[in-house]
Design a protein around this motif. Sequence first.
Motif, PDB file in Angstrom:
ATOM      1  N   ASN A   1       2.735 -15.286   3.193  1.00 38.22           N
ATOM      2  CA  ASN A   1       2.827 -13.833   3.068  1.00 38.22           C
ATOM      3  C   ASN A   1       2.581 -13.439   1.617  1.00 38.22           C
ATOM      4  O   ASN A   1       2.992 -14.136   0.700  1.00 38.22           O
ATOM      5  N   LEU A   2       1.905 -12.340   1.446  1.00 36.07           N
ATOM      6  CA  LEU A   2       1.647 -11.823   0.104  1.00 36.07           C
ATOM      7  C   LEU A   2       2.471 -10.551  -0.077  1.00 36.07           C
ATOM      8  O   LEU A   2       2.319  -9.582   0.680  1.00 36.07           O
ATOM      9  N   ASP A   3       3.359 -10.573  -1.063  1.00 35.72           N
ATOM     10  CA  ASP A   3       4.252  -9.443  -1.302  1.00 35.72           C
ATOM     11  C   ASP A   3       3.517  -8.379  -2.109  1.00 35.72           C
ATOM     12  O   ASP A   3       3.803  -8.139  -3.278  1.00 35.72           O
ATOM     13  N   ASN A   4       2.567  -7.735  -1.440  1.00 36.23           N
ATOM     14  CA  ASN A   4       1.742  -6.715  -2.081  1.00 36.23           C
ATOM     15  C   ASN A   4       1.602  -5.549  -1.104  1.00 36.23           C
ATOM     16  O   ASN A   4       0.952  -5.686  -0.064  1.00 36.23           O
ATOM     17  N   PRO A   5       2.191  -4.377  -1.393  1.00 37.41           N
ATOM     18  CA  PRO A   5       2.176  -3.256  -0.443  1.00 37.41           C
ATOM     19  C   PRO A   5       0.774  -2.832  -0.015  1.00 37.41           C
ATOM     20  O   PRO A   5       0.538  -2.532   1.157  1.00 37.41           O
ATOM     21  N   GLU A   6      -0.168  -2.819  -0.958  1.00 41.20           N
ATOM     22  CA  GLU A   6      -1.531  -2.408  -0.630  1.00 41.20           C
ATOM     23  C   GLU A   6      -2.167  -3.402   0.345  1.00 41.20           C
ATOM     24  O   GLU A   6      -2.822  -3.013   1.325  1.00 41.20           O
ATOM     25  N   PHE A   7      -1.962  -4.695   0.075  1.00 40.00           N
ATOM     26  CA  PHE A   7      -2.488  -5.723   0.976  1.00 40.00           C
ATOM     27  C   PHE A   7      -1.882  -5.576   2.366  1.00 40.00           C
ATOM     28  O   PHE A   7      -2.581  -5.625   3.379  1.00 40.00           O
ATOM     29  N   GLN A   8      -0.546  -5.396   2.423  1.00 37.18           N
ATOM     30  CA  GLN A   8       0.136  -5.287   3.704  1.00 37.18           C
ATOM     31  C   GLN A   8      -0.364  -4.064   4.486  1.00 37.18           C
ATOM     32  O   GLN A   8      -0.551  -4.128   5.710  1.00 37.18           O
ATOM     33  N   TYR A   9      -0.594  -2.955   3.778  1.00 37.27           N
ATOM     34  CA  TYR A   9      -1.074  -1.728   4.429  1.00 37.27           C
ATOM     35  C   TYR A   9      -2.461  -1.946   5.021  1.00 37.27           C
ATOM     36  O   TYR A   9      -2.724  -1.611   6.180  1.00 37.27           O
ATOM     37  N   GLN A  10      -3.374  -2.511   4.212  1.00 39.79           N
ATOM     38  CA  GLN A  10      -4.743  -2.730   4.675  1.00 39.79           C
ATOM     39  C   GLN A  10      -4.771  -3.709   5.854  1.00 39.79           C
ATOM     40  O   GLN A  10      -5.509  -3.508   6.825  1.00 39.79           O
ATOM     41  N   LEU A  11      -3.963  -4.750   5.759  1.00 37.35           N
ATOM     42  CA  LEU A  11      -3.923  -5.733   6.840  1.00 37.35           C
ATOM     43  C   LEU A  11      -3.404  -5.096   8.125  1.00 37.35           C
ATOM     44  O   LEU A  11      -3.923  -5.369   9.222  1.00 37.35           O
TER      45      LEU A  11
END
Length: 361
Positions: free
Chosen positions: A259-269
């Motif tokens: 898991n990558l703790d990055n809000p932008e990454f999580q949103y796009q994914l």
Amino acid sequence: MARSFEAWELGLENPLFIAGPCSVETPEQLEETVAGLVKQGVKIIRGGVWKPRTRPGSFEGVGTIALPWIQEVKKKYGVKFAIEVANPSHVKQALDAEVDILWIGARSTVNPFTVQEIADSLRGVDIPIFVKNPVNPDLALWIGALERLDQAGLKRIGAIHRGFSNFNDTTYRNSPMWQIPIELKTRFPELPLINDPSHICGKRDLLFEVSQMALDLDFDGLIIESHRDPDQAWSDAPQQVTPEALGEMLRKLKTRTINLDNPEFQYQLEQIRQQIDEVDRELLEVMTRRMNLVTQAGQFKKLNNVAIFQIDRWKKVFKSRSEWAQAMQLNPEFVKELFRMIHSESISKQKEIMEDKTSEK
């Protein structure tokens, strides 16, 4: 169903790398191979002592005489050692020789009596033991073997994915069928799961690709066959690599973050996943339409007393769908397998129609 298997620390590096010869052949072959592997950072050695073979007359391992050689290299190089056991006698001899890790092979996993005998012989023993998947693609049989060890009180249980027999596969010695180990991991997320690319590939030029795929799928490690002189190996020569080649391959492999703790990454994914969900629903709606047409075809065949299976039609479908897939830049082999499953379901549905007596009243 038995309780969830306990998590246990694999130890050493993560992912875990186990390597060594398919078969322990001579003291010199074992020591030279181990020395080479230690230089590449390998800390756990594998080696076949007793080798179950498909046909009589094949090399079946040197047997018990190899155990003192294993003890010598363990002492000299400070490594741990893993071997396959196929009966209680093997277990006792391995434990007496202070072997560190055991595994149950694919041919043994298919026989619940054999697995139970091994499990019973290990009651009260605290040793890591892995279970290879059965030769045939049977998840229940794999889980059953793991449960037998669990019920015998063993705490450090793991699984090895070594692929499955499939006469249709011309690429691999044993088809990966990744969905099966993924399902195992889904049901038992704490169960250590390692991959055996050597037995999946059957040839060394595919090892990197399969090993990377396993790590991409978050397997806990790899067990790979390595020999000082692979072409002269007494068994499974094509799938073994030198310690130097193995080290080079291991250095090229990439491990991925879970898991990558990055809000932008999580949103796009999440946006992409929502689109995937929508497409999946559309696929199922299209599949429903197709099966409705299959039902119509089945009813028409029944009305006219026509056989369900039409070989010429199937050949045309099988060929054209593969060609369409290639034109659409889809993997033709994936599409072939998909349509084999669709065809099988279509046959089943039409068979139900043929056997339905109510429509005749």
